[in-house]
Design an enzyme around this catalytic site. Structure first.
Site, PDB file in Angstrom:
ATOM      1  N   LYS A  22       0.846  -1.217   0.000  1.00 48.28           N
ATOM      2  CA  LYS A  22       0.000   0.000   0.000  1.00 48.28           C
ATOM      3  C   LYS A  22       0.873   1.256   0.000  1.00 48.28           C
ATOM      4  O   LYS A  22       0.674   2.180  -0.787  1.00 48.28           O
ATOM      5  CB  LYS A  22      -0.912   0.038   1.222  1.00 48.28           C
ATOM      6  CG  LYS A  22      -1.583   1.406   1.434  1.00 48.28           C
ATOM      7  CD  LYS A  22      -2.401   1.478   2.693  1.00 48.28           C
ATOM      8  CE  LYS A  22      -1.669   1.724   3.935  1.00 48.28           C
ATOM      9  NZ  LYS A  22      -1.343   3.131   4.248  1.00 48.28           N
ATOM     10  N   ASN A  23       1.867   1.289   0.876  1.00 52.10           N
ATOM     11  CA  ASN A  23       2.649   2.518   1.040  1.00 52.10           C
ATOM     12  C   ASN A  23       3.658   2.750  -0.079  1.00 52.10           C
ATOM     13  O   ASN A  23       4.247   3.824  -0.167  1.00 52.10           O
ATOM     14  CB  ASN A  23       3.322   2.519   2.415  1.00 52.10           C
ATOM     15  CG  ASN A  23       2.289   2.696   3.511  1.00 52.10           C
ATOM     16  OD1 ASN A  23       1.135   3.043   3.239  1.00 52.10           O
ATOM     17  ND2 ASN A  23       2.688   2.447   4.739  1.00 52.10           N
ATOM     18  N   CYS A 115      -4.713  12.851  12.223  1.00 54.06           N
ATOM     19  CA  CYS A 115      -5.511  11.626  12.304  1.00 54.06           C
ATOM     20  C   CYS A 115      -5.350  11.074  13.706  1.00 54.06           C
ATOM     21  O   CYS A 115      -4.610  11.648  14.519  1.00 54.06           O
ATOM     22  CB  CYS A 115      -5.115  10.635  11.215  1.00 54.06           C
ATOM     23  SG  CYS A 115      -3.600   9.739  11.536  1.00 54.06           S
ATOM     24  N   ARG A 120       0.369  15.106  12.608  1.00 54.10           N
ATOM     25  CA  ARG A 120       0.917  14.842  11.264  1.00 54.10           C
ATOM     26  C   ARG A 120       0.978  16.094  10.387  1.00 54.10           C
ATOM     27  O   ARG A 120       0.334  16.156   9.326  1.00 54.10           O
ATOM     28  CB  ARG A 120       0.153  13.714  10.595  1.00 54.10           C
ATOM     29  CG  ARG A 120       0.095  12.449  11.463  1.00 54.10           C
ATOM     30  CD  ARG A 120      -0.542  11.282  10.788  1.00 54.10           C
ATOM     31  NE  ARG A 120       0.298  10.730   9.718  1.00 54.10           N
ATOM     32  CZ  ARG A 120      -0.034   9.636   9.016  1.00 54.10           C
ATOM     33  NH1 ARG A 120      -1.167   9.020   9.289  1.00 54.10           N
ATOM     34  NH2 ARG A 120       0.738   9.182   8.074  1.00 54.10           N
ATOM     35  N   PRO A 121       1.763  17.097  10.761  1.00 58.39           N
ATOM     36  CA  PRO A 121       1.892  18.303   9.935  1.00 58.39           C
ATOM     37  C   PRO A 121       2.597  17.994   8.617  1.00 58.39           C
ATOM     38  O   PRO A 121       3.175  16.928   8.460  1.00 58.39           O
ATOM     39  CB  PRO A 121       2.767  19.210  10.818  1.00 58.39           C
ATOM     40  CG  PRO A 121       3.570  18.273  11.661  1.00 58.39           C
ATOM     41  CD  PRO A 121       2.670  17.089  11.916  1.00 58.39           C
ATOM     42  N   ILE A 122       2.552  18.911   7.654  1.00 57.58           N
ATOM     43  CA  ILE A 122       3.276  18.733   6.383  1.00 57.58           C
ATOM     44  C   ILE A 122       4.304  19.850   6.191  1.00 57.58           C
ATOM     45  O   ILE A 122       4.689  20.180   5.065  1.00 57.58           O
ATOM     46  CB  ILE A 122       2.313  18.642   5.182  1.00 57.58           C
ATOM     47  CG1 ILE A 122       1.444  19.900   5.066  1.00 57.58           C
ATOM     48  CG2 ILE A 122       1.451  17.387   5.239  1.00 57.58           C
ATOM     49  CD1 ILE A 122       0.783  20.040   3.692  1.00 57.58           C
ATOM     50  N   LEU A 124       7.447  19.931   6.560  1.00 52.12           N
ATOM     51  CA  LEU A 124       8.670  19.524   5.854  1.00 52.12           C
ATOM     52  C   LEU A 124       8.419  19.395   4.353  1.00 52.12           C
ATOM     53  O   LEU A 124       9.279  19.736   3.529  1.00 52.12           O
ATOM     54  CB  LEU A 124       9.188  18.204   6.432  1.00 52.12           C
ATOM     55  CG  LEU A 124       9.637  18.254   7.894  1.00 52.12           C
ATOM     56  CD1 LEU A 124       9.878  16.853   8.434  1.00 52.12           C
ATOM     57  CD2 LEU A 124      10.897  19.121   8.049  1.00 52.12           C
ATOM     58  N   ASP A 306       4.660   1.087  12.042  1.00 52.20           N
ATOM     59  CA  ASP A 306       3.489   0.387  11.519  1.00 52.20           C
ATOM     60  C   ASP A 306       3.394  -1.060  11.978  1.00 52.20           C
ATOM     61  O   ASP A 306       2.430  -1.749  11.648  1.00 52.20           O
ATOM     62  CB  ASP A 306       3.482   0.438   9.982  1.00 52.20           C
ATOM     63  CG  ASP A 306       3.317   1.862   9.460  1.00 52.20           C
ATOM     64  OD1 ASP A 306       3.541   2.079   8.263  1.00 52.20           O
ATOM     65  OD2 ASP A 306       2.992   2.751  10.267  1.00 52.20           O
ATOM     66  N   ARG A 398      -8.508  -0.711   4.503  1.00 51.00           N
ATOM     67  CA  ARG A 398      -7.675   0.324   3.883  1.00 51.00           C
ATOM     68  C   ARG A 398      -6.286  -0.209   3.527  1.00 51.00           C
ATOM     69  O   ARG A 398      -5.642   0.266   2.614  1.00 51.00           O
ATOM     70  CB  ARG A 398      -7.486   1.510   4.849  1.00 51.00           C
ATOM     71  CG  ARG A 398      -8.695   2.387   5.095  1.00 51.00           C
ATOM     72  CD  ARG A 398      -8.254   3.638   5.859  1.00 51.00           C
ATOM     73  NE  ARG A 398      -6.992   4.122   5.331  1.00 51.00           N
ATOM     74  CZ  ARG A 398      -5.918   4.414   6.106  1.00 51.00           C
ATOM     75  NH1 ARG A 398      -5.985   4.272   7.417  1.00 51.00           N
ATOM     76  NH2 ARG A 398      -4.806   4.840   5.556  1.00 51.00           N
TER      77      ARG A 398
HETATM   78  C1  EPZ Z   1       4.180   7.152   5.990  1.00 51.65           C
HETATM   79  O1  EPZ Z   1       3.409   8.253   6.455  1.00 51.65           O
HETATM   80  C2  EPZ Z   1       3.243   5.945   5.977  1.00 51.65           C
HETATM   81  N1  EPZ Z   1       2.097   6.231   5.133  1.00 51.65           N
HETATM   82  C3  EPZ Z   1       2.769   5.645   7.394  1.00 51.65           C
HETATM   83  O2  EPZ Z   1       2.013   4.428   7.354  1.00 51.65           O
HETATM   84  C4  EPZ Z   1       3.966   5.405   8.281  1.00 51.65           C
HETATM   85  O3  EPZ Z   1       3.541   5.226   9.601  1.00 51.65           O
HETATM   86  C5  EPZ Z   1       4.904   6.625   8.220  1.00 51.65           C
HETATM   87  O4  EPZ Z   1       5.290   6.890   6.861  1.00 51.65           O
HETATM   88  C6  EPZ Z   1       6.177   6.404   9.016  1.00 51.65           C
HETATM   89  O5  EPZ Z   1       6.848   5.269   8.610  1.00 51.65           O
HETATM   90  C7  EPZ Z   1       2.224   6.099   3.788  1.00 51.65           C
HETATM   91  O6  EPZ Z   1       3.261   5.802   3.241  1.00 51.65           O
HETATM   92  C8  EPZ Z   1       0.980   6.337   2.980  1.00 51.65           C
HETATM   93  P1  EPZ Z   1       6.162  10.666   7.944  1.00 51.65           P
HETATM   94  P2  EPZ Z   1       3.977   9.753   6.376  1.00 51.65           P
HETATM   95  O7  EPZ Z   1       6.009  11.932   7.178  1.00 51.65           O
HETATM   96  O8  EPZ Z   1       4.895   9.891   5.236  1.00 51.65           O
HETATM   97  C9  EPZ Z   1       6.442  14.041  11.303  1.00 51.65           C
HETATM   98  C10 EPZ Z   1       0.193   2.968   7.762  1.00 51.65           C
HETATM   99  O9  EPZ Z   1      -0.188   2.449   8.825  1.00 51.65           O
HETATM  100  N2  EPZ Z   1       6.355  15.010  10.176  1.00 51.65           N
HETATM  101  O10 EPZ Z   1       7.357   9.843   7.662  1.00 51.65           O
HETATM  102  O11 EPZ Z   1       2.806  10.649   6.480  1.00 51.65           O
HETATM  103  C11 EPZ Z   1       5.136  13.238  11.446  1.00 51.65           C
HETATM  104  O12 EPZ Z   1       4.172  13.939  12.181  1.00 51.65           O
HETATM  105  C12 EPZ Z   1       0.623   4.455   7.742  1.00 51.65           C
HETATM  106  O13 EPZ Z   1       0.288   2.369   6.688  1.00 51.65           O
HETATM  107  C13 EPZ Z   1       6.508  16.352  10.448  1.00 51.65           C
HETATM  108  O14 EPZ Z   1       6.691  16.749  11.598  1.00 51.65           O
HETATM  109  O15 EPZ Z   1       4.833   9.801   7.735  1.00 51.65           O
HETATM  110  C14 EPZ Z   1       5.645  11.989  12.142  1.00 51.65           C
HETATM  111  O16 EPZ Z   1       5.756  12.232  13.504  1.00 51.65           O
HETATM  112  C15 EPZ Z   1       0.336   5.160   9.022  1.00 51.65           C
HETATM  113  N3  EPZ Z   1       6.421  17.230   9.407  1.00 51.65           N
HETATM  114  C16 EPZ Z   1       7.025  11.796  11.511  1.00 51.65           C
HETATM  115  O17 EPZ Z   1       7.421  13.054  10.980  1.00 51.65           O
HETATM  116  C17 EPZ Z   1       6.223  16.812   8.103  1.00 51.65           C
HETATM  117  O18 EPZ Z   1       6.150  17.636   7.185  1.00 51.65           O
HETATM  118  C18 EPZ Z   1       7.084  10.749  10.395  1.00 51.65           C
HETATM  119  O19 EPZ Z   1       6.053  11.008   9.497  1.00 51.65           O
HETATM  120  C19 EPZ Z   1       6.074  15.441   7.867  1.00 51.65           C
HETATM  121  C20 EPZ Z   1       6.148  14.552   8.923  1.00 51.65           C
END
Ligand code: EPZ
Length: 420
Positions: A22-23, A115, A120-122, A124, A306, A398
């Site tokens: 999925k990811n 969620c 989960r901010p964006i 970065l 995960d 999902r």
């Molecule tokens: C991906 O989410 C996966 N989702 C998640 O899987 C997985 O848990 C996560 O990576 C970590 O491995 C998909 O690939 C669709 P991150 P992503 O940005 O990319 C913080 C599942 O169960 N952060 O690596 O959204 C964030 O809040 C899902 O399949 C910022 O602070 O995760 C978190 O604490 C759940 N600012 C950390 O970084 C940002 O701009 C890692 O998040 C982005 C992230």
């Protein structure tokens, strides 16, 4: 809403085919927006998130077909302005921002919002796109990114808890059509990021260092159509491996990639599993003896967040104390209280859960709260005495393809109870 009814206490035995990831497939689907030519992606899992992403691509104007695990996309005439409600509903869709900016130089999508597992901010993602020259406006729940042109830059993408997976994907997909060279420092190293890089390279992109913290992307004028087969889902494989250990069973996971599961298999061995691998398959055998484990979730190649919930379910069965620390998401222990409904003894202290395991679990109605929490409840239900009803399994749908059918094939007494 559908639920699962599980009669626990039987060891899982047999073979199961692991689906595509999925990811990995979600960002790969977004990447098809980078070209007007046809892309074909195989081993696409039949999941609600995938169907949702296909809907989003269609809402942008792409022609999309998805049959028997093969996806075909032709994004000839697309708009950069996505449907608010559609995109808001699925966080993973944020990774259309980079490709739309790269291709159209102007894109607007709804902010994903938080969620149950965290805010989960964006920030970065936006930092990376700004570094390439994009103007970023956040207004009315939308984020708009636009630029007359994108220029390659050095971008440091490390955040509070390390790299960002989809942030890395977004910046990669913007940089492949930028002028000049982009270097992403503190890039995510997940196998899904490498799979995306392989697809982009098949489309004509110039990328080196994928899978390492330093990735270099040399922009090209345009990309062409390509064909790709998605990697196996390491989290689905890890989930079935944990279930084999928890039930004292023996399973063969066809298509699983042991090389993507280092930290998970290490902890499963520590907990008592016997792990083997042969041509294209992973074998996992539980001996009925489960030992306590300490886990701290980390970015890849550390222990994946995960898989945290699933290993907490295993720890509930291990006589002794296990400490499970969640360092990636700030509120990813929703499954703990539901596991306690089955008789587990868990105390949450800040980012850690202290699990005192070994007392038998007994079946009860429980509520799924998110994708991986639901998988933990299914594992606990398979190991508990009596029957467990896992409600709201739409969370599972999902990310797990026909989970109950795969478990039935392994001898589990599980059935889907259709909702009203
Ligand atoms: C991906 O989410 C996966 N989702 C998640 O899987 C997985 O848990 C996560 O990576 C970590 O491995 C998909 O690939 C669709 P991150 P992503 O940005 O990319 C913080 C599942 O169960 N952060 O690596 O959204 C964030 O809040 C899902 O399949 C910022 O602070 O995760 C978190 O604490 C759940 N600012 C950390 O970084 C940002 O701009 C890692 O998040 C982005 C992230």
């Amino acid at each position: 809403m559908d639920s699962f009814l599980i009669e626990g206490g039987l060891p899982l035995r047999g073979e199961v085919q692991i689906s595509g990831s999925k990811n990995a497939v979600l960002p790969i689907m977004a990447a098809t927006l980078l070209t007007s030519e046809t892309c074909v992606v195989r081993r696409v899992p039949d999941l609600s998130d995938v169907a949702f992403m296909a809907k989003i691509l269609r809402s942008l104007g792409a022609e999309v077909t998805l049959e028997n695990g093969t996806l075909t996309v032709r994004a000839a005439n697309i708009s950069g302005f996505g449907d608010y409600e559609l995109i808001r509903k699925m966080r993973g869709s944020i990774c259309i921002l980079g490709p739309l900016l790269a291709r159209l130089k102007d894109a607007r999508v709804s902010l994903p919002g938080g969620c149950v597992i965290g805010t989960r901010p964006i920030d970065l993602h936006l930092k990376g796109l700004r570094a390439l020259g994009a103007q970023v406006e956040v207004d009315g729940g939308y984020v708009r990114v636009h630029a007359p042109r994108l220029d390659g830059q050095m971008v440091f993408l490390g955040g509070r808890v390390g790299p960002t997976v989809l942030g890395t994907a977004n910046v990669m997909m913007a940089a492949v059509l930028a002028e000049g060279v982009t270097v992403i420092e503190s890039a995510a190293c997940e196998p899904e990021v490498i799979d995306l890089a392989h697809f982009l390279i098949a489309m004509g992109a110039k990328i080196s260092g994928a899978g390492s913290p330093t990735m270099t992307i040399t922009g090209v004028k345009e990309l062409h159509g390509a064909e790709h087969e998605v990697i196996a889902d390491r989290i689905e494989a890890g989930t079935f491996a944990a279930a084999a250990l928890a039930t004292g069973g023996e399973v063969i996971l066809r298509g699983a990639r042991p090389d993507h599961l280092g930290a998970v298999l290490d902890k499963l061995r520590e907990a008592g599993a016997q792990i083997g691998s042969s041509a294209g398959a992973l074998t996992v055998k539980g001996s009925g003896v489960i030992r306590p484990i300490d886990i701290t979730t980390m970015p890849y190649s550390g222990f994946p967040t995960d898989m945290q919930a699933q290993l907490m379910a295993v720890a509930c069965l291990a006589p002794g104390t296990s400490i499970i620390s969640e360092r990636i998401f700030e509120s990813r222990f929703m499954h703990a209280s539901e596991l306690m409904r089955l008789g587990a003894d868990i105390a949450i202290e800040g980012p850690s859960a202290i699990v005192k395991g070994g007392q038998p679990l007994s079946g009860a109605p429980v509520m799924a709260s998110d994708l991986r929490a639901s998988a933990a409840l299914v594992i606990a239900g398979l190991s508990a005495g009596g029957s467990t009803q896992v409600n709201r399994v739409y969370h599972l749908d999902r990310g797990y393809e026909r989970m109950e059918l795969k478990l039935q094939a392994l001898g589990a007494r599980i059935q889907r109870v259709p909702g009203e």
